[in-house]
Design a protein around this motif. Structure first.
Motif: not given
Length: 127
Positions: A36, A49, A60, A70, A81, A96
């Motif tokens: 992400w 993340s 993270y 996540i 998320l 993503c």
């Protein structure tokens, strides 16, 4: 061909929560790590993340540690998320992307590892 679609963004007050989804189609996510990323207006995109294919490795960024979680459900080809205690500085477009590994290089998620990417979903944290 793997395609990713993000959803779940929106406007939320500071301290609120949102859950973003990254849904895959075309190919199973079973063998992909998912990252992400987010991009705030006027700023570079940053990795938030990532989660490995087996969920055995999770990362993270310091800015979200303790607030974001996540997770993945390979049965429905989706990565989530969960974002809690949101702050105005969490505002941005969230993307993503799929890659082979969840790895960190010099405290950053290497964007070059990831392809394809979703189209993004807007998150706005404001009162």
């Amino acid at each position: 061909q793997l395609q990713l679609v993000e959803s779940g963004g929106g406007l939320v007050q500071p301290g609120g929560s949102l859950r973003l989804s990254c849904a895959a189609s075309g190919v199973t996510l079973d063998y992909y790590a998912i990252g992400w990323f987010r991009q705030a207006p006027g700023r570079e995109r940053e990795g938030v993340s990532c989660i490995s294919a087996s969920a055995g490795s999770i990362y993270y960024a310091d800015s979200v540690k303790g607030r974001f979680t996540i997770s993945r459900d390979n049965a429905v080809n989706t990565v989530y998320l969960q974002m809690n205690s949101l702050k105005p500085e969490d505002t941005g477009v969230y993307y993503c992307a799929a890659g082979p590994l969840c790895r960190v290089v010099r405290d950053l998620l290497p964007e070059s590892d990831y392809d394809p990417w979703g189209q993004g979903t807007q998150v706005t944290v404001s009162s």
